[in-house]
Write an enzyme that holds these catalytic residues in place. Sequence first.
Site, PDB file in Angstrom:
ATOM      1  N   GLY A  44       0.829  -1.206   0.000  1.00 56.24           N
ATOM      2  CA  GLY A  44       0.000   0.000   0.000  1.00 56.24           C
ATOM      3  C   GLY A  44       0.860   1.251   0.000  1.00 56.24           C
ATOM      4  N   ASP A 101      -0.060  -8.580   1.270  1.00 59.47           N
ATOM      5  CA  ASP A 101      -0.993  -7.621   0.658  1.00 59.47           C
ATOM      6  C   ASP A 101      -1.879  -8.366  -0.342  1.00 59.47           C
ATOM      7  OD1 ASP A 101      -0.537  -4.213   0.284  1.00 59.47           O
ATOM      8  OD2 ASP A 101      -2.074  -5.273  -0.854  1.00 59.47           O
ATOM      9  N   ASN A 102      -3.160  -8.043  -0.348  1.00 63.80           N
ATOM     10  CA  ASN A 102      -4.038  -8.717  -1.323  1.00 63.80           C
ATOM     11  C   ASN A 102      -4.157  -7.908  -2.616  1.00 63.80           C
ATOM     12  OD1 ASN A 102      -5.703  -6.635  -0.632  1.00 63.80           O
ATOM     13  ND2 ASN A 102      -7.425  -7.896   0.037  1.00 63.80           N
ATOM     14  N   GLY A 156      -3.672  -1.838  -2.413  1.00 65.26           N
ATOM     15  CA  GLY A 156      -2.216  -1.864  -2.575  1.00 65.26           C
ATOM     16  C   GLY A 156      -1.893  -2.178  -4.031  1.00 65.26           C
ATOM     17  N   LEU A 205      -0.844  -2.703   8.951  1.00 64.77           N
ATOM     18  CA  LEU A 205      -1.338  -1.531   8.218  1.00 64.77           C
ATOM     19  C   LEU A 205      -2.474  -1.879   7.265  1.00 64.77           C
ATOM     20  CD1 LEU A 205       1.308  -0.311   9.355  1.00 64.77           C
ATOM     21  CD2 LEU A 205       1.755   0.684   7.129  1.00 64.77           C
ATOM     22  N   THR A 233     -12.926  -6.447   6.572  1.00 67.98           N
ATOM     23  CA  THR A 233     -11.463  -6.346   6.565  1.00 67.98           C
ATOM     24  C   THR A 233     -10.969  -5.717   7.855  1.00 67.98           C
ATOM     25  OG1 THR A 233     -11.567  -5.960   4.193  1.00 67.98           O
ATOM     26  CG2 THR A 233      -9.483  -5.432   5.267  1.00 67.98           C
ATOM     27  N   ALA A 257      -2.114   0.265  12.990  1.00 67.42           N
ATOM     28  CA  ALA A 257      -2.418   1.587  12.430  1.00 67.42           C
ATOM     29  C   ALA A 257      -3.903   1.882  12.587  1.00 67.42           C
ATOM     30  CB  ALA A 257      -2.021   1.626  10.960  1.00 67.42           C
ATOM     31  N   TYR A 262     -17.132   3.020  10.011  1.00 72.10           N
ATOM     32  CA  TYR A 262     -15.683   2.865   9.796  1.00 72.10           C
ATOM     33  C   TYR A 262     -14.924   3.285  11.059  1.00 72.10           C
ATOM     34  CZ  TYR A 262     -11.005   4.037   8.083  1.00 72.10           C
ATOM     35  OH  TYR A 262      -9.646   4.138   7.922  1.00 72.10           O
TER      36      TYR A 262
END
Length: 322
Positions: A10, A31-32, A36, A76, A95, A117, A149
Amino acid sequence: MKCLITGGAGFIGSHLADKLIGAGNYVVALDNLSTGRYENIAHLSGNSNFKIVVGSILDEKIVDKLVDEADVVFHLAAAVGVDLIVKRPLESMTTNIKGSETVLEAAYRYHKKILIASTSEIYGKNVNGPLKEEDDRILGSPLKSRWSYSTAKAIDEILAYIYCKEKGLPTIIVRLFNTVGPRQTGAYGMVIPRFVVQAIENKDITVFGDGKQSRCFLHVGDVVDALSKLMNTSAAIGEVFNIGSQEEITIKGLAERIIEMTGSKSKIIYIPYDKAYEQGFEDMQRRIPDTGKIKKLIGFKPTIGLEGIIKDVISYFSKPNK
Ligand code: UDP
């Protein structure tokens, strides 16, 4: 040290990877590649101190293995960007809650130090500034994506905090305020890359609302410097820290500054929030961090001001293929 960075491809994660590798560490990025991007870490391919694993933080097996193999974890990976969380709220919630829980559970299983984060969205509509870490959260209805969120990220914080207090897991929480720099895309709502691209292309600059709302922007280089210092500071364990700038600017002022710095022919247009995001969308009028706590602990001080940040973003988007 062997560092696992979830969200390592990302915007912030890839800069953190550069920083940690530069300091002689080995980095594994999980990372998927949803928000990112491979191009953020393409320059690290072939580096013997770097490995990318394409996978999700929702995949317990992968997370278990990578956390087991790491010395420390920088968590992160998250659904980020106001535009994204408004458009894909279910994915964002899953997520941010399940994913973080999976990563924290693995950190607990193997007793690995973990930095989580979080976000300035935690403070919600609290416009009193500068905001201190223990200040109140002021939220609207949980049926509005922005507040759900904020709540999801608060659950992450609570989990990290409780794992530390109750189980002795070394956790550190950071609340990132508006972070900007090269590799950030405007695709998920972030204002500076959007305005810079619009200005370079001489297109209308889309100011949402009346443009009187203000923000403070910090360069990603200063953010990752703070993250790596906190990870190496034992007194940071069990604590939460704001990371941000205090150089405040209105969004209208920002649009004007970017037009001037790019020498653009763009005009500013004003778009109501209902049209820009969704019916009933609520923005924060003002958001400034109090950074006294992190300053006291690690001597945090931004090294790049707004002018330098905008210059850096302009030069990033002025390169071919951007
Ligand atoms: N914004 C804007 N035009 C855009 C994108 C964002 O006026 O094209 C505004 C947005 O409404 C907010 C500010 O810029 O008031 C910062 O937005 P961003 O999404 O970058 O960060 P956040 O809202 O999380 O502070």
